[in-house]
Design a protein around this motif. Sequence first.
Motif, mmCIF file in Angstrom:
data_model
loop_
_atom_site.group_PDB
_atom_site.id
_atom_site.type_symbol
_atom_site.label_atom_id
_atom_site.label_comp_id
_atom_site.label_asym_id
_atom_site.label_seq_id
_atom_site.Cartn_x
_atom_site.Cartn_y
_atom_site.Cartn_z
ATOM 1 N N THR A 1 31.895 -30.687 5.961
ATOM 2 C CA THR A 1 33.270 -30.952 5.515
ATOM 3 C C THR A 1 34.132 -29.698 5.517
ATOM 4 N N MET B 1 36.347 -37.580 2.899
ATOM 5 C CA MET B 1 35.315 -36.696 3.431
ATOM 6 C C MET B 1 34.502 -37.390 4.527
ATOM 7 N N PHE B 2 34.166 -38.671 4.306
ATOM 8 C CA PHE B 2 33.364 -39.417 5.263
ATOM 9 C C PHE B 2 33.973 -40.798 5.449
#
Length: 285
Positions: free
Chosen positions: A58, A1-2
């Motif tokens: 996201t 996601m990150f």
Amino acid sequence: MFTSVDDVSARLAGTGYLASPAVATTVFLAARLGKPLLVEGPAGVGKTELAKAVAQVTAARLVRLQCYEGVDESRALYEWNHAKQLLRISAGRDESWDETRTDIFSEEFLLPRPLLTAIRGEEPTVLLIDETDKADVEMEGLLLEVLSDFQITVPELGTVTATRRPFVVLTSNAGRELSEALRRRCLFLHIGFPEEELERRIVRLKVPGLGEALTASVVRVVGALRAMDLRKLPSVAETLDWARTLLALGADTLDENLVRDTLGVILKHQDDIQKAAAKLDLDAL
């Protein structure tokens, strides 16, 4: 996601959510470790907005379970469509009960609620379990299976296990103490009232038409109110409401009359308003 903590900060800022380093770090770790995130703090400081911002950056679906006193399995997990089941039973009077039972306890008659919806989802999902502390203690037992193994058991259909784990955010206003079993399954993040500089940045971002000097005055006054012994301290949400109020009134500066006339925007109890009106000294701020 990150990819990093800085990536979290930058992408959340792109949605209008200014995250402190502690918030960005904990969100990054929750995503990287696949752990639920328990966010605790006063009402109105951005706990729910954090989950919404994560879903937005996201491109994930947001599934929300709003907790309240009395919320139960039928509202959180699933229930059966009883009206449709009765119609099916009536239409199949010539069938045996075994044939009918197999049919009416199938997917066609299942009404998935937020927890089951999030677990069965194949697309990126953010599951927001909002105001967990308002639910009964028994509700926590329902959450433990979900947060431990990311699975839900439907007796008539079997166990449903997540093929793609949702990013889970639980929020709490600390109205009651959550169980240690629930806390143990989560990463913990406390969001309190922001530092003065961060709150000024938030006001500038959310209410861009407000002048710099008035923005600073608003934040200082709200900070002074939070230092008082009030029933309900003003949150960031009230700060923004007050800023929008002053903008709508065309105010350029704060004076005692303007503050007194608009205290009801930031304070929600009459005794708090009276105490603030008596103790607040604008000249000292």
